[in-house]
Design an enzyme around this catalytic site. Structure first.
Site, short mmCIF file in Angstrom:
data_model
loop_
_atom_site.label_atom_id
_atom_site.label_comp_id
_atom_site.label_asym_id
_atom_site.label_seq_id
_atom_site.Cartn_x
_atom_site.Cartn_y
_atom_site.Cartn_z
N ASP A 25 1.28 39.86 -6.52
CA ASP A 25 0.49 38.88 -7.26
C ASP A 25 0.66 39.06 -8.77
O ASP A 25 0.91 40.17 -9.25
CB ASP A 25 -0.99 39.04 -6.87
CG ASP A 25 -1.81 37.81 -7.22
OD1 ASP A 25 -1.22 36.78 -7.59
OD2 ASP A 25 -3.06 37.89 -7.12
N HIS A 42 7.89 33.54 -11.17
CA HIS A 42 8.29 33.71 -9.76
C HIS A 42 9.72 34.22 -9.66
O HIS A 42 10.04 35.04 -8.82
CB HIS A 42 8.15 32.38 -9.01
CG HIS A 42 6.73 31.90 -8.91
ND1 HIS A 42 5.69 32.72 -8.54
CD2 HIS A 42 6.17 30.68 -9.15
CE1 HIS A 42 4.55 32.03 -8.55
NE2 HIS A 42 4.82 30.80 -8.92
N LEU A 136 15.63 49.93 7.09
CA LEU A 136 14.34 49.41 6.63
C LEU A 136 14.14 48.02 7.23
O LEU A 136 15.05 47.20 7.20
CB LEU A 136 14.34 49.31 5.10
CG LEU A 136 13.17 48.54 4.46
CD1 LEU A 136 11.86 49.32 4.60
CD2 LEU A 136 13.45 48.25 2.99
C1 IPE Z 1 -1.97 35.81 -2.59
O1 IPE Z 1 -2.04 35.54 -3.94
C2 IPE Z 1 -0.76 35.19 -1.98
C3 IPE Z 1 0.51 35.75 -2.38
C4 IPE Z 1 0.70 36.76 -3.16
C5 IPE Z 1 1.67 35.11 -1.80
P1 IPE Z 1 -2.85 34.31 -4.52
O2 IPE Z 1 -2.59 34.30 -5.97
O3 IPE Z 1 -2.54 33.07 -3.77
O4 IPE Z 1 -4.34 34.72 -4.19
P2 IPE Z 1 -5.72 34.26 -4.84
O5 IPE Z 1 -5.69 32.76 -4.91
O6 IPE Z 1 -5.79 34.86 -6.20
O7 IPE Z 1 -6.76 34.79 -3.95
C1 IPE Z 2 2.02 35.52 -6.83
O1 IPE Z 2 1.81 35.18 -8.16
C2 IPE Z 2 3.02 34.62 -6.15
C3 IPE Z 2 2.43 33.68 -5.21
C4 IPE Z 2 1.16 33.58 -4.90
C5 IPE Z 2 3.32 32.75 -4.56
P1 IPE Z 2 0.83 34.03 -8.59
O2 IPE Z 2 1.59 32.76 -8.67
O3 IPE Z 2 -0.36 33.98 -7.73
O4 IPE Z 2 0.45 34.52 -10.05
P2 IPE Z 2 -0.97 34.44 -10.74
O5 IPE Z 2 -1.96 35.06 -9.81
O6 IPE Z 2 -1.24 32.99 -10.99
O7 IPE Z 2 -0.80 35.22 -12.00
MG MG Z 3 -2.14 34.91 -7.79
#
Ligand code: IPE
Ligand code: IPE
Ligand code: MG
Length: 245
Positions: A25, A42, A136
């Protein structure tokens, strides 16, 4: 001796987690801090995954499960969703070449029915190509939700019951676990979440019942080997009791 090396030596090779799960995240916030588009975050996140996969292999980790796209992530702008799927395609296409002969078996968990066709066929290709590999196991959760996983398993269980494949006494925790998308994969020993959020966000709810949890403020694109080592070092200091004494 460099600090890096010292840190690595703190790890006890005899007590490595067999299965690490990661909620990757913070890509969006990483990009925002730099005035970049979320998609650049990303992209960077995808590069970091390669580093971490390789390091998990080097450390002798047996299973690595990463959360790449949740069932709830469909609520993001279509453009971002499309970009995420494009990156996954790229990742899968280049994975074998970039692993440079490292034995990594790739498997995708989640609801594939909602995914773009070309992504599904790429997933199938990589899964088939790497199925024989022993090293792995990299498990990528795409369109995954813990509740959806459990519900889906319940439906399969009900179907098996109705069709006399199992009796009433066959409705056990093991039987349910065998019908989850993670069937055959041991539960995670260690769950890592980056970016300072302290929640599951619907990841591996059943499977993480007894996992050790590790949260770090580091954003996923900034996550490196040393952060992984820190997480494992913390894990190794924990006492896992599983309800016992
Ligand atoms: C969880 O992260 C999903 C992934 C890392 C793929 P999110 O960014 O979607 O989660 P919330 O919305 O902060 O709970
Ligand atoms: C995690 O990063 C990737 C996915 C959930 C796909 P985020 O896109 O949620 O990044 P933040 O949380 O907005 O920083
Ligand atoms: Mg996120």
């Amino acid at each position: 001796m460099g600090a890096k090396k010292e840190r690595k030596m703190e790890l006890n090779p005899e007590a490595m987690p067999r299965h690490i799960a990661i909620i990757m995240d913070g890509n969006g916030r990483w990009a925002k801090k730099r005035g970049l588009s979320r998609s650049m975050g990303h992209r960077e996140g995808s590069r970091v995954l390669k580093i971490i996969v390789e390091e998990c292999y080097n450390l002798g980790i047996r299973y690595l499960t990463v959360f790449a796209f949740s069932c709830e992530n469909w609520s993001r702008p279509q453009e971002e969703v499309d970009q995420l799927f494009r990156l996954m395609m790229e990742y899968l296409k280049n994975s074998e070449k970039e692993l440079k002969g490292k034995p990594v078996r790739i498997r995708v968990i989640g609801d594939k029915s909602g995914l773009p066709e070309e992504l599904v066929s790429e997933i199938r290709r990589v899964e088939q190509n790497t199925a024989h590999i022993d090293g792995l196991d990299l498990i990528i959760a795409i369109n995954y939700g813990g509740r959806q996983d459990i519900l889906n398993a319940c439906r399969t269980l009900l179907d098996d019951y109705k069709n006399d494949r199992i009796g009433e006494s066959g409705i056990t925790m093991d039987a349910l676990a065998q019908r989850l998308w993670t069937a055959g994969i041991p539960d995670p020993d260690l769950l890592i979440r980056t970016s300072g959020e302290i929640r599951f966000s619907n990841f591996l709810l059943w499977q993480c019942a007894y996992s050790e949890l590790y949260f770090t403020d580091t954003l996923w694109p900034d996550f490196r080997k040393k952060h992984l080592h820190d997480a494992i070092a913390h894990y190794q200091r924990r006492e896992r009791r599983f309800g016992g004494l």
